[in-house]
Write an enzyme that holds these catalytic residues in place. Structure first.
Site, short mmCIF file in Angstrom:
data_model
loop_
_atom_site.label_atom_id
_atom_site.label_comp_id
_atom_site.label_asym_id
_atom_site.label_seq_id
_atom_site.Cartn_x
_atom_site.Cartn_y
_atom_site.Cartn_z
N PRO A 52 -25.44 27.15 10.06
CA PRO A 52 -25.92 26.81 11.40
C PRO A 52 -24.78 26.79 12.42
O PRO A 52 -25.02 26.72 13.61
CB PRO A 52 -26.53 25.42 11.23
CG PRO A 52 -25.92 24.86 10.00
CD PRO A 52 -25.56 26.02 9.11
N ARG A 101 -35.02 47.07 8.15
CA ARG A 101 -35.98 47.91 8.89
C ARG A 101 -35.29 48.83 9.90
O ARG A 101 -35.89 49.79 10.38
CB ARG A 101 -37.08 47.08 9.56
CG ARG A 101 -36.63 46.16 10.63
CD ARG A 101 -37.65 45.07 10.87
NE ARG A 101 -38.96 45.60 11.23
CZ ARG A 101 -39.30 46.07 12.42
NH1 ARG A 101 -38.39 46.09 13.38
NH2 ARG A 101 -40.51 46.51 12.67
N ASP A 122 -40.32 47.99 19.57
CA ASP A 122 -40.36 46.61 19.09
C ASP A 122 -39.83 45.68 20.17
O ASP A 122 -38.96 46.06 20.95
CB ASP A 122 -39.36 46.45 17.94
CG ASP A 122 -40.03 46.49 16.60
OD1 ASP A 122 -41.25 46.42 16.56
OD2 ASP A 122 -39.29 46.61 15.60
N1 SAM Z 1 -24.16 20.06 7.05
C1 SAM Z 1 -24.24 21.42 7.48
C2 SAM Z 1 -23.92 21.52 8.97
O1 SAM Z 1 -24.25 20.58 9.70
O2 SAM Z 1 -23.40 22.53 9.43
C3 SAM Z 1 -25.62 21.98 7.22
C4 SAM Z 1 -25.88 22.25 5.78
S1 SAM Z 1 -27.47 22.92 5.47
C5 SAM Z 1 -28.39 21.51 5.02
C6 SAM Z 1 -27.26 23.79 3.97
C7 SAM Z 1 -27.08 25.29 4.09
O3 SAM Z 1 -28.22 25.86 4.70
C8 SAM Z 1 -25.91 25.76 4.91
O4 SAM Z 1 -24.70 25.72 4.20
C9 SAM Z 1 -26.33 27.16 5.29
O5 SAM Z 1 -26.00 28.08 4.28
C10 SAM Z 1 -27.85 27.04 5.39
N2 SAM Z 1 -28.33 26.93 6.78
C11 SAM Z 1 -28.86 25.83 7.38
N3 SAM Z 1 -29.22 26.09 8.65
C12 SAM Z 1 -28.91 27.38 8.88
C13 SAM Z 1 -29.02 28.24 10.02
N4 SAM Z 1 -29.53 27.80 11.18
N5 SAM Z 1 -28.60 29.51 9.89
C14 SAM Z 1 -28.09 29.98 8.73
N6 SAM Z 1 -27.95 29.20 7.63
C15 SAM Z 1 -28.35 27.93 7.69
#
Ligand code: SAM
Length: 248
Positions: free
Chosen positions: A86, A151, A166
């Site tokens: 994230p 895609r 698209d």
């Molecule tokens: N504690 C972390 C932080 O605040 O940045 C979030 C951890 S999340 C619960 C667990 C995993 O979900 C992350 O390591 C990531 O791989 C994935 N993840 C969660 N949200 C995401 C997003 N918006 N985009 C991509 N991957 C995400």
């Protein structure tokens, strides 16, 4: 394209990769997707992939050793290693287009509170986020990325035209789509679509796309490639259309 996915839940990918476009693209050999179990890169009896965070705090953190080993085993000179996070660069249609020209993507799926920072510092080329929200693991994010990228690969969609039309393919949201029946519960398909006049259909669609984008995502108009006719049409809309209030 070759995609290597590293996850502690490899079975999560079985069903999504077995349907629709991802299935067809794999069968046609356009993309080769392999899912690797991170636990295969551990060396202890319990196949441990996580540990407590230094400094305390809630949850667990993914250990660096198995992730480093997995990436080192899979990496090729042409690989681009992505950590789904994230905290990453926002994954958009433009980023999907960039990714579509990469020969080998290695997608690293986090879990728990995330991955030891040394992974981000040493083995990852970039972090990508699918949106400003937190989900519980990188697996669904990796699938979103693949659905969007695959895609775009040549030969995957029947008609390359549908890519351009698209939503976001030409910088705008897509025009409204209709299919049979022409009348349904008192709702008629716009007459122009039944007219057989291709020039008028094209014009209607362009104007609908402009109007939708203007009403729903005016921010997109700032970077959309607009013609002089488009700009004139948008000028007419100004004042005639009430925009939804912007969130502050
Ligand atoms: N504690 C972390 C932080 O605040 O940045 C979030 C951890 S999340 C619960 C667990 C995993 O979900 C992350 O390591 C990531 O791989 C994935 N993840 C969660 N949200 C995401 C997003 N918006 N985009 C991509 N991957 C995400």
């Amino acid at each position: 394209m070759r995609v290597d996915i590293i996850s502690i839940f490899p079975d999560m990918f079985t069903s999504p990769l077995s349907y629709g476009l991802l299935k067809r693209a794999r069968e046609a050999g356009v993309v080769n997707i392999s899912v690797h179990d991170l636990r295969a890169f551990t060396h202890d009896k319990h196949r441990t992939v996580d540990d407590y965070p230094f400094g305390g705090g809630p949850g667990m953190v993914m250990k660096p050793e198995p992730v480093f080993e997995a990436v080192e085993a899979l990496r090729r000179p042409e690989s681009h290693v992505v950590l789904l996070s994230p905290q990453g660069r926002l994954f958009t249609q433009a980023v999907a287009q960039e990714m579509a020209s990469i020969e080998n993507l290695i997608l690293l799926c986090g879990r728990y509170e995330g991955v030891d920072e040394r992974v981000a510092l040493q083995v990852v080329d970039e972090e990508l986020s699918i949106g400003d929200y937190v989900i519980s693991g990188g697996e669904v994010a990796a699938l979103v990325l693949m659905e969007a990228v695959v895609r775009l690969l040549p030969g995957v969609l029947g008609s390359p035209l549908s890519l351009e039309e698209d939503s976001l393919g030409w910088g705008l949201l897509e025009y409204p789509q209709y299919t049979r029946p022409a009348e349904f519960r008192g709702l008629d398909v716009p007459q122009v679509l039944l007219s057989g006049d291709h020039a008028q259909v094209r014009l209607w669609r362009r104007e609908q796309a402009l109007e939708r984008t203007y009403k729903r995502r005016p921010d997109l108009l700032e970077s959309a490639p607009l013609t002089a006719d488009d700009r004139q049409f948008l000028k007419k809309l100004e004042g005639a259309v009430t925009l939804p209030a912007r969130e502050e």
